[in-house]
Design an enzyme around this catalytic site. Sequence first.
Site, mmCIF file in Angstrom:
data_model
loop_
_atom_site.group_PDB
_atom_site.id
_atom_site.type_symbol
_atom_site.label_atom_id
_atom_site.label_comp_id
_atom_site.label_asym_id
_atom_site.label_seq_id
_atom_site.Cartn_x
_atom_site.Cartn_y
_atom_site.Cartn_z
ATOM 1 N N ASP A 1 0.709 -1.234 -0.159
ATOM 2 C CA ASP A 1 -0.012 0.003 0.274
ATOM 3 C C ASP A 1 0.751 1.067 -0.242
ATOM 4 O OD1 ASP A 1 -2.075 1.749 0.134
ATOM 5 O OD2 ASP A 1 -2.717 1.438 2.145
ATOM 6 N N ASP B 1 -2.323 5.894 -5.371
ATOM 7 C CA ASP B 1 -2.473 4.763 -4.469
ATOM 8 C C ASP B 1 -2.540 3.514 -5.083
ATOM 9 O OD1 ASP B 1 -3.292 3.299 -2.546
ATOM 10 O OD2 ASP B 1 -5.031 4.578 -1.594
#
Length: 494
Positions: A119, A334
């Site tokens: 992430d 992201d």
Amino acid sequence: MASADTRGGLPLLHNYYGAMSMILIIIYLMVCHNSATATAASSSNLNNGGFSVKLIHRNSLKPPLYNHNHKAYRRLMGSSDYQTTPQSEIRRDKEDGEGAQLMKLSIGSPPYEIYAVADTGSMLLWTQCEPCPNCYKQKNPKFDPKKSSSYGTLPCSAKACTYANGTGYTSCSTDDQKVCNYNYTYMDDSLTQGVMAKETITFGSSSGKPVSFKNVVFGCGHNNTGETFGKNEMGIVGLGLGNLSIISQISPYVGGRKFSHCLVPFDPDNPNDASIMSFGKGSEVSGEGVVSTPLITKDGKTQYFVTVEGITVGDKFVPFNSSWSVSKGNMFLDSGTQVTMLPQDFYDRLVAEVKKKMEPSSLKPIEVNDPSGTLLCYNATTNPKAPMMTVHFDGGAKVQLAPAQTFYQNKQDKLFCFGTLNSSNPLSEGVGLYGSYAQSNFLIGFDLEKMLVSFKATDCRKPSTRTANGASATPFSYFFNYLFSFILVAILYF
């Protein structure tokens, strides 16, 4: 007789040395091949060089993630009533989503293997730990720190104890040990709570040889809750900005604070296709076709912010703001979120232009209400043709996106959907999110020393093109190895 015996023994002696030479040559070639293709063996012999790891989709059919009840294709949008929310640090994919990329690594001594979400939108590395009385369901056993000889809790006096305060907070335990406790909350209200600790972290590099780092600070989670955590996820590898990020912690050993990734778009017919992520020296993205844009820092934020000036749909430029003014850091990248999310005004103008450019022009759009926003979809049985799109970044960088990077097919519901949502902004007003659909099939490099992010269009399914400056041997180097061997054999025999 003596002289005759001597002459007769020369061929035998010659053959003996020839055989021994061949054995040595074979050993030499094996050593050269292994040393050329290996990225790194451990932090002690990395010599400030980088390494690469593979990333697999959450619902890969590879063990140990494979579920025998799992279908080869799962709907990206979840249930038929479209009640799926794309999730990341802000809104990470739910369990049935295919967007999450999992990284295999090991914690402790002896190494205990885990699969955690890679992430770029968060900072903390954590995994579920025993005892865990209030944890989400996990398919594999949880990490037990009592079984690791290298585990050690972090005292409250340690500087690293305060690092998690950027997006969470830390506190001291009430006992005499004064252990550093953490509480890290994500903006979708999922959270992890536990003890800050140090451990040996081992990565299974793509070279086949493990790479280990000692005394890495991580969160040993004893209370982890949230609807977005899937049973195949054993934690999260925070790759964002900040001192706790794994990028910052290993940077002294790998040649700097830099990394890159090449994300393979999810293909239900090939769910085992692996993406790749490279760390440190050698992860730089360079060469023909590379474009770069500055990274923008914001106080208290760990995301990778960039500035988007607008998006061209076909031949029509749509500015980010209708006023044509551009705020620095109006988007962030992201890897944990599939779709791109845009502020309402920008989304409305962009979608209006997309509708105009869809072919055939007789197509009727279907608007699907999603908790995160509105999805623009079309009936997939009509074989719609979507326009090419170009994202204009600050500094002149232009990233061209094919329909496969902006649209996705929901085969089960026979829909062809635009991979962009209107949304109340994930972090603050006027800020958008650049999701993994748009990042797929690009080699994207994050240089945190130069504060640049670079893009290079790449077929991420091809191993030869999806690393930046990999350490693998080239055909040219193999040619000289074999040429040297041939000359040596010729000398020995002739």
